[in-house]
Design a protein around this motif. Structure first.
Motif, mmCIF file in Angstrom:
data_model
loop_
_atom_site.group_PDB
_atom_site.id
_atom_site.type_symbol
_atom_site.label_atom_id
_atom_site.label_comp_id
_atom_site.label_asym_id
_atom_site.label_seq_id
_atom_site.Cartn_x
_atom_site.Cartn_y
_atom_site.Cartn_z
ATOM 1 N N TRP A 1 -11.903 -30.967 -34.227
ATOM 2 C CA TRP A 1 -13.310 -31.218 -33.881
ATOM 3 C C TRP A 1 -13.704 -30.391 -32.663
ATOM 4 O O TRP A 1 -14.763 -29.735 -32.637
ATOM 5 N N PHE A 2 -12.857 -30.427 -31.641
ATOM 6 C CA PHE A 2 -13.140 -29.730 -30.390
ATOM 7 C C PHE A 2 -13.295 -28.235 -30.635
ATOM 8 O O PHE A 2 -14.216 -27.596 -30.106
ATOM 9 N N GLN A 3 -12.398 -27.668 -31.429
ATOM 10 C CA GLN A 3 -12.416 -26.239 -31.707
ATOM 11 C C GLN A 3 -13.695 -25.811 -32.423
ATOM 12 O O GLN A 3 -14.154 -24.683 -32.263
ATOM 13 N N GLU A 4 -14.291 -26.730 -33.169
ATOM 14 C CA GLU A 4 -15.499 -26.409 -33.912
ATOM 15 C C GLU A 4 -16.775 -26.755 -33.146
ATOM 16 O O GLU A 4 -17.863 -26.273 -33.499
ATOM 17 N N ALA A 5 -16.658 -27.565 -32.085
ATOM 18 C CA ALA A 5 -17.842 -28.048 -31.362
ATOM 19 C C ALA A 5 -18.565 -26.929 -30.624
ATOM 20 O O ALA A 5 -19.795 -26.886 -30.578
ATOM 21 N N LYS A 6 -17.828 -26.080 -29.984
ATOM 22 C CA LYS A 6 -18.279 -24.835 -29.364
ATOM 23 C C LYS A 6 -19.138 -24.947 -28.101
ATOM 24 O O LYS A 6 -19.175 -24.027 -27.296
ATOM 25 N N PHE A 7 -19.838 -26.065 -27.879
ATOM 26 C CA PHE A 7 -20.783 -26.106 -26.763
ATOM 27 C C PHE A 7 -20.788 -27.491 -26.125
ATOM 28 O O PHE A 7 -20.966 -28.497 -26.813
#
Length: 442
Positions: free
Chosen positions: A34-40
């Motif tokens: 999730w974190f890797q895809e959150a981006k911002f």
């Protein structure tokens, strides 16, 4: 016989090392994804130091004595603080999470801690737990919450031996290191018990206990007990991600790696993380909108919309998140200039977020001219120089079937030869901030 004995010792030591290695749980791995895809995300540096309007290091920079600094909480009363407004601001900016200072280097806790009276509930006329309010607002808005937690402390006597900073602050006494470790464990337990699901803990201050010769860090003077601290966190909340702003390669037990005021591996600051220390964990770049983390009334060096958006794109071009900071004013309001910057970021992300969220590092490494991200069989090429007509992608040998302008049904004139890929961008198609080209791979 002797050789056999030595071999046995090596095998046993290897097994022991493997046994000690951190193995993330299913919940943790899902959180990393999730974190890797959150981006911002939104970084918030806020504490009693905001009243002096000189950043979060003011206690150290002005060598304010303990007894003088302890007066600050007595008139800290942020009556304009509105947690839901902060969260809405972050969400409208396209941010997926918030990281806030629960305790900074000054040692003042911005939450209702039972292991010290030196906190916002017991020592301020405001008397309320701002982190509790923020946690509730984040839950309502589906925004994840991280807590920044300082390892170093200029106020606690048990932070002893002293580190490299705060050495000229009057009134600091000697204490016991093991008591300080116990104090941190107790506070972390509170943060991970009383505020619902916490997405991560963001540590800072490791470097304070490293020798420094003016050019580089030396050996560590203390045992931070990371094995115990990290284990405690993961036992309390398995999904909780751990990051440590120590500027070295990741340590076992950590779940993401951050880069302070630098893109991954660049180390333009001289005290950052070298390219050889970039690990395989999800990454995060943290940066300020102006030049300060905490509220600084004299700081006018606000980054432009173009600078911030291109920083966002370059971070994503490394496969990294961007954690963009605001330093709220002492009354609890965000600086109007920073709110405007976040509003502009939100508008850009709504139009172009598909090229950022959920992407991985693209085939073209970020530079001053361009960056790239990738999602499945689509490469998003971000071009920064709107004065150029021809762009050259050296050694671009990824087979593709189509090149067009992003969100426009218009082909991009291109040519491939033994040197790479040439793109021609017509003047009317160039964007002064970021011209996005969509490349569909075979």
């Amino acid at each position: 016989m002797k050789r056999t004995f030595i071999s046995l010792v090596i095998i046993l030591l290897s097994q022991f090392t493997i046994a000690q290695e951190y193995v993330p749980t299913k919940e943790n791995l899902e959180a990393r994804q999730w974190f890797q895809e959150a981006k911002f995300g939104l970084f918030i540096h806020w504490g009693v130091y905001s009243q002096l309007g000189d950043g979060e290091w003011v206690m150290n920079n002005q060598n304010i004595p303990i007894d003088a600094y302890e007066k600050l909480p007595s008139f800290f009363n942020p009556i304009a603080y509105d947690a839901e407004e902060w969260v809405k601001m972050a969400k409208d900016a396209g941010m997926k999470y918030i990281t806030i200072t629960s305790r900074h280097h000054d040692g003042f806790s911005m939450f209702d801690s039972q292991v010290t009276d030196y906190n916002i509930v017991k020592k301020t006329p405001y008397g309320k737990d701002v982190l509790k309010q923020l946690a509730e607002a984040c839950r309502k808005a589906d925004i994840k919450l991280f807590f920044y937690y300082s390892l170093l402390d200029w106020h606690n006597d048990d932070y002893f031996p002293r580190g490299r900073t705060g050495t000229e602050i009057d009134g600091r006494k000697e204490g016991t290191w093991e008591k300080y470790i116990a104090f941190m464990k107790a506070q972390l337990t509170e943060l991970l018990t009383n505020y619902g699901d916490i997405a991560g803990i963001w540590f800072d201050g490791h470097w304070d206990q490293k020798e420094w010769d003016g050019k580089k860090f030396g050996k560590l003077k203390v045992d931070w007990h990371y094995d115990e601290i990290y284990k405690l966190i993961h036992e309390l909340q398995p999904q909780c991600l751990i990051g440590n702003n120590h500027h070295i390669a990741p340590i076992s037990g950590e779940d993401f790696q951050m880069f302070e005021k630098d893109l991954p591996g660049h180390n333009t600051t001289g005290w950052g993380t070298s390219a050889s220390d970039v690990g395989q964990l999800p990454m995060e770049v943290c940066e300020t909108i102006n030049n300060s983390w905490g509220f600084n009334i004299q700081d006018r060096k606000h980054k432009s919309e173009k600078e911030l958006i291109q920083l966002m794109v370059k971070s994503a071009g490394y496969g990294s998140n961007l954690l963009l900071n605001v330093g709220p004013m002492p009354n609890g309001e965000i600086q109007p200039e920073h709110k405007e910057s976040l509003k502009n970021m939100g508008e850009w992300m709504r139009a172009n977020g598909e090229t950022i969220y959920g992407t991985s590092q693209g085939p073209v490494s970020p530079n001053e001219e361009m960056a790239s991200t990738r999602k499945g069989k689509t490469v998003y090429l971000h071009l920064f120089n709107d004065k150029k007509e021809l762009y050259f992608l050296e050694n671009f040998d990824v087979p593709f079937r189509d090149i067009k302008l992003y969100n426009k049904n218009k082909k991009v004139t291109h040519k491939v030869n033994e040197y790479g890929l040439f793109l021609e961008i017509e003047k009317e198609d160039r964007d002064e901030v970021d011209t996005i080209v969509e490349i569909t791979l075979k």
